[in-house]
Design an enzyme around this catalytic site. Sequence first.
Site, PDB file in Angstrom:
ATOM      1  CG  ASN A 131      65.236 -11.670  33.964  1.00  0.00           C
ATOM      2  OD1 ASN A 131      66.358 -11.785  33.480  1.00  0.00           O
ATOM      3  ND2 ASN A 131      64.159 -12.221  33.419  1.00  0.00           N
ATOM      4  CG  HIS A 133      60.862  -8.839  24.387  1.00  0.00           C
ATOM      5  ND1 HIS A 133      59.574  -8.755  24.873  1.00  0.00           N
ATOM      6  CD2 HIS A 133      60.786  -9.497  23.206  1.00  0.00           C
ATOM      7  CE1 HIS A 133      58.747  -9.327  24.019  1.00  0.00           C
ATOM      8  NE2 HIS A 133      59.457  -9.784  22.995  1.00  0.00           N
ATOM      9  CD  GLU A 157      64.518 -13.644  29.700  1.00  0.00           C
ATOM     10  OE1 GLU A 157      64.132 -12.882  30.587  1.00  0.00           O
ATOM     11  OE2 GLU A 157      63.729 -14.384  29.073  1.00  0.00           O
TER      12      GLU A 157
HETATM   13  C1  GAR Z   1      61.063 -13.029  31.409  1.00  0.00           C
HETATM   14  O1  GAR Z   1      61.178 -14.065  30.473  1.00  0.00           O
HETATM   15  C2  GAR Z   1      61.073 -11.702  30.703  1.00  0.00           C
HETATM   16  O2  GAR Z   1      61.909 -11.644  29.589  1.00  0.00           O
HETATM   17  C3  GAR Z   1      59.628 -11.590  30.288  1.00  0.00           C
HETATM   18  O3  GAR Z   1      58.902 -12.071  31.385  1.00  0.00           O
HETATM   19  C4  GAR Z   1      59.700 -13.036  32.071  1.00  0.00           C
HETATM   20  C5  GAR Z   1      59.774 -12.621  33.527  1.00  0.00           C
HETATM   21  O4  GAR Z   1      60.401 -13.622  34.288  1.00  0.00           O
HETATM   22  N1  GAR Z   1      59.285 -10.228  29.967  1.00  0.00           N
HETATM   23  C6  GAR Z   1      58.425  -9.901  29.024  1.00  0.00           C
HETATM   24  O5  GAR Z   1      57.843 -10.714  28.351  1.00  0.00           O
HETATM   25  C7  GAR Z   1      58.209  -8.412  28.862  1.00  0.00           C
HETATM   26  N2  GAR Z   1      57.747  -8.124  27.531  1.00  0.00           N
HETATM   27  P1  GAR Z   1      60.937 -13.271  35.741  1.00  0.00           P
HETATM   28  O6  GAR Z   1      59.792 -12.609  36.500  1.00  0.00           O
HETATM   29  O7  GAR Z   1      61.271 -14.627  36.322  1.00  0.00           O
HETATM   30  O8  GAR Z   1      62.127 -12.373  35.611  1.00  0.00           O
END
Ligand code: GAR
Length: 214
Positions: free
Chosen positions: A14, A109, A174
């Site tokens: 993200n 989220h 996302e």
């Molecule tokens: C993502 O899916 C985000 O939505 C989730 O962690 C992942 C991070 O991926 N966040 C949560 O669960 C927070 N409650 P990334 O490090 O590749 O962006």
Amino acid sequence: MVDVAVLISGTGTNLQSLINSCGDHNSPARITLVISNNPHAEGLNRAKAADIPTKVINHRNFKSRDLFEERLHEVLKDNGIKLVCLAGFMRILGANFINLWRNRILNIHPSLLPSFKGLHTHERAIESGALFTGCTVHFVNPELDDGPIIAQAVIAINADDTPDSLAAKVLKKEHIIYPQALKLVAEGRIRVVGNKVTMKNVIYANECMINPIT
Ligand code: GAR
């Protein structure tokens, strides 16, 4: 131009989508700092590759959550940060910190909030028998995974989906809605009224179901 800090704990895909979108010449936001509570977060390398300053604030080095968050606040202030994006930041933030940054912290989220707050969202979505899931960008308030919703995207849950397959599909969404939501906030087109978001002159994107209250 709005100076943004992105807080991460892990992979940082993200973060990468935000780096990419803020690199557009007409972006109203720029990422001027990436903070990780995890010294080994892969996302730190993504920031370095984009020449964005990084800082590790390891929560393990602080005696209490309050002290950790005081340091976080100090670093954000010292760097002139106006908006904070949590992007896979896996620490719960306390009410004191959140109130100092009220309506200036965004979170993504991996569920359609208010469903499936907390961890293991995809397992729970499949077990629930729900036909749809998705992701949500919201302002952070002191309740876990709660606060005014800025953007959501929906995907269907198929009979053969596993938590991993669902996670991959949701993550793609996302990467679309987080940059869109940040842009809207940085452009100053969002107001928070109670627990709802109102928007001015929003152009609806196909991928993004934005809270339609005006
Ligand atoms: C993502 O899916 C985000 O939505 C989730 O962690 C992942 C991070 O991926 N966040 C949560 O669960 C927070 N409650 P990334 O490090 O590749 O962006």
